[in-house]
Design an enzyme around this catalytic site. Structure first.
Site, mmCIF file in Angstrom:
data_model
loop_
_atom_site.group_PDB
_atom_site.id
_atom_site.type_symbol
_atom_site.label_atom_id
_atom_site.label_comp_id
_atom_site.label_asym_id
_atom_site.label_seq_id
_atom_site.Cartn_x
_atom_site.Cartn_y
_atom_site.Cartn_z
ATOM 1 N N SER A 67 8.981 0.778 -3.674
ATOM 2 C CA SER A 67 8.358 0.121 -4.816
ATOM 3 C C SER A 67 8.553 0.989 -6.061
ATOM 4 O O SER A 67 9.691 1.352 -6.386
ATOM 5 C CB SER A 67 6.881 -0.156 -4.511
ATOM 6 O OG SER A 67 6.349 -1.128 -5.366
ATOM 7 N N ASP A 93 9.770 -10.420 0.078
ATOM 8 C CA ASP A 93 9.067 -9.592 -0.907
ATOM 9 C C ASP A 93 9.204 -10.180 -2.306
ATOM 10 O O ASP A 93 10.331 -10.327 -2.807
ATOM 11 C CB ASP A 93 9.659 -8.179 -0.878
ATOM 12 C CG ASP A 93 8.930 -7.211 -1.788
ATOM 13 O OD1 ASP A 93 7.856 -7.571 -2.302
ATOM 14 O OD2 ASP A 93 9.446 -6.091 -1.976
ATOM 15 N N HIS A 123 7.668 -6.070 1.811
ATOM 16 C CA HIS A 123 7.762 -4.949 0.881
ATOM 17 C C HIS A 123 8.097 -3.642 1.606
ATOM 18 O O HIS A 123 7.357 -3.186 2.458
ATOM 19 C CB HIS A 123 6.423 -4.823 0.138
ATOM 20 C CG HIS A 123 6.488 -4.110 -1.166
ATOM 21 N ND1 HIS A 123 7.432 -4.386 -2.134
ATOM 22 C CD2 HIS A 123 5.698 -3.134 -1.698
ATOM 23 C CE1 HIS A 123 7.218 -3.615 -3.193
ATOM 24 N NE2 HIS A 123 6.185 -2.839 -2.952
#
Length: 495
Positions: free
Chosen positions: A173, A429, A454
């Site tokens: 991320s 995601d 994710h």
């Protein structure tokens, strides 16, 4: 994000006699904590870090204690590579305990593993409880964080007699964004980067502001179009009740601790509900997890089953939100302003001190102007334009955002002259389409994971893993081994 994540949602466990209707507590229990390694194999240490890398007169030329976690359990001392996780917006232990692939790979390749905590998060607070005051918070920038990692890597290599050991950075991320940036800015220090679920394009203002919530909606729509329609219908019913100012009914239907009394409260409720769907889409793993709260296996499927479980759409919507906010089953009511904080990140900032830090970053460099509109998505229209961001950030932090800065500073979408970066994304995601989905060269490799949520590839191996993520990890391992070998050759040839 990190959300960014990154942006941790705290599951609150309160002991009351009555509980909200919804999934029972036992639904979320798992005998084995899948996909994460809960063994205390890391040693917690602190590094004396420079406060301001770019101003010699700033803040008294001080230092602060930056936390990092380290394990040499698998390291071929003085020879094996160094796997360095570029910490993102939260407590570094949470990322270490949910990134088992890195230690699994270290076991295969004889690597030293370091997880570094990002300044202003977790225990790495440069000014303690005053860190989030103005002007102290001004030293929270992407550039300062990258310099922290560059200095830490360089000095730890000296201390550990590891100057000849190639360094590969990992991140998920926002942490994945930092891994990309480390390779771009410090290629002399970092030989390669695995950037999992790194939305480096959308956070630089490149792309469509409707994309994120459109892709959240698509996850639920792909389980069942009726699920999307039920969610949209429930929000419509909520809108009608709000228009008639039937606040007592809204309190009853959603088990709110206090009745709403204004349009502001309804806006907050819409944000809280939308955030629940966002988290379930991001964390749609095929097994139960304990990352960013407790989540059942396949939470999107569970959510759709809940949304379609009866004719009362408002009750169904409340119970679906309870999957996120009442995982323990022990809350008696939902507190609108304690469970969710509106901020400069429409996907959620989380709670606590970490939420303050992420809000500031979303007000300065990280551009998260995403909107829902009830046309391309199933959520109420909730705009967040650059003007909205500017007004909010000016009032909250006395700053003016720089929407184009990341494009200038970190290359935007013009990455073809870079090398040795893996961009991995799962198609479940909602952050994926804000990142790099197509390979740009033989060493700028996009890995797309069918059925992946994710940064699933960073998680430890699990019996429930889809074949796609097993293949992705194999490809990533092979590329990293090649980069380590190439860097060894380069280091040997250096004077």
């Amino acid at each position: 994000m990190s959300k960014i994540l990154a942006f941790l949602t705290v599951t609150v466990a309160l002991f009351f006699v009555e509980v909200l209707h919804g999934l029972p507590y036992s639904y979320f229990q798992s005998g084995k904590r899948h996909g994460s390694n809960r063994e205390p194999q890391f040693t917690e240490k602190y590094f004396s870090q420079t406060l301001d890398h770019f101003n010699f007169n700033s803040m008294g030329n001080g230092t602060f204690s930056q936390r990092y976690l380290i394990t040499d359990k698998y390291w071929e001392k003085g020879h094996g590579p160094i796997f360095f996780y570029t910490g993102n917006e939260g407590n570094i232990f949470e990322f270490a305990l949910n990134s088992g692939f890195i230690t699994e790979l270290a076991a295969q390749q004889g690597a030293l593993v370091i997880f570094a905590e990002h300044r202003y998060y977790g225990k790495s607070l440069p000014f303690g409880k005053d860190s989030f005051n103005i002007p102290q918070i001004s030293l929270l920038t992407v550039e300062q964080a990258l310099a922290d990692y560059a200095v830490m890597i360089t000095e730890l290599k000296q201390q550990l007699a590891a100057t000849g050991c190639p360094v590969i950075v990992f991140g998920g991320s926002y942490g994945g964004m930092l891994s990309v940036y480390m390779r771009l800015k410090y290629p002399n220090i970092v030989a390669g980067a695995l950037a999992a679920s790194a939305p480096i394009l959308s956070t630089a203002g490149l792309g469509d502001s409707r994309q994120f919530f459109r892709d959240v909606t698509a996850d639920f729509e792909n389980v069942a179009p009726e699920c999307r329609d039920a969610v949209r219908g429930a929000f419509h019913q909520l809108k009608q009740l709000a228009e008639h100012q039937d606040y007592s009914r809204i309190q009853s239907e959603f088990s709110l601790c206090k009745p709403p009394s204004s349009a502001k409260d309804i806006h907050q409720l819409n944000g809280l509900l939308r955030n629940a769907f966002t988290l379930m889409a991001m964390l749609d793993y095929p097994y139960s997890t304990h990352f960013m709260g407790n989540m059942p296996a396949n939470p999107v499927k569970v959510a759709c089953e809940t949304m379609l479980s009866g004719s009362d759409l408002l009750v169904n919507l409340r119970n679906t939100a309870g999957i996120v906010y009442n995982a323990t089953g022990l809350l008696t009511c939902f507190d609108l302003y304690n469970l969710y904080l509106e901020c400069a990140d429409p996907t959620g900032c989380g709670l606590g001190f970490d939420s303050l830090a992420w809000d500031y970053q979303a007000c300065t460099e990280i551009d998260l102007c995403y909107e829902s509109n009830n046309v391309t998505d199933m959520f109420p229209p909730m705009a967040f334009t650059e003007r909205d961001r500017e007004l909010y950030c000016s009032e909250r932090w006395a700053v003016v955002p720089r929407p184009d800065w990341l494009k200038t500073q970190f290359w935007g979408d013009d990455l073809t002259t870079a090398s040795n970066i893996i961009f991995s994304n799962g198609d479940l995601d909602p952050w994926a389409n804000g990142g790099v989905r197509k390979s740009l060269s033989s060493s700028l490799v996009a890995v797309n994971i069918s059925g992946g949520a994710h940064h699933l590839d960073l998680r430890g191996s699990n019996d429930a893993d889809p074949v796609s993520v097993i293949s992705a990890r194999k490809m990533e391992a092979d590329l990293i081994a090649q980069w380590v070998k190439m860097e060894r050759t380069r280091l040997r040839q250096s004077p």
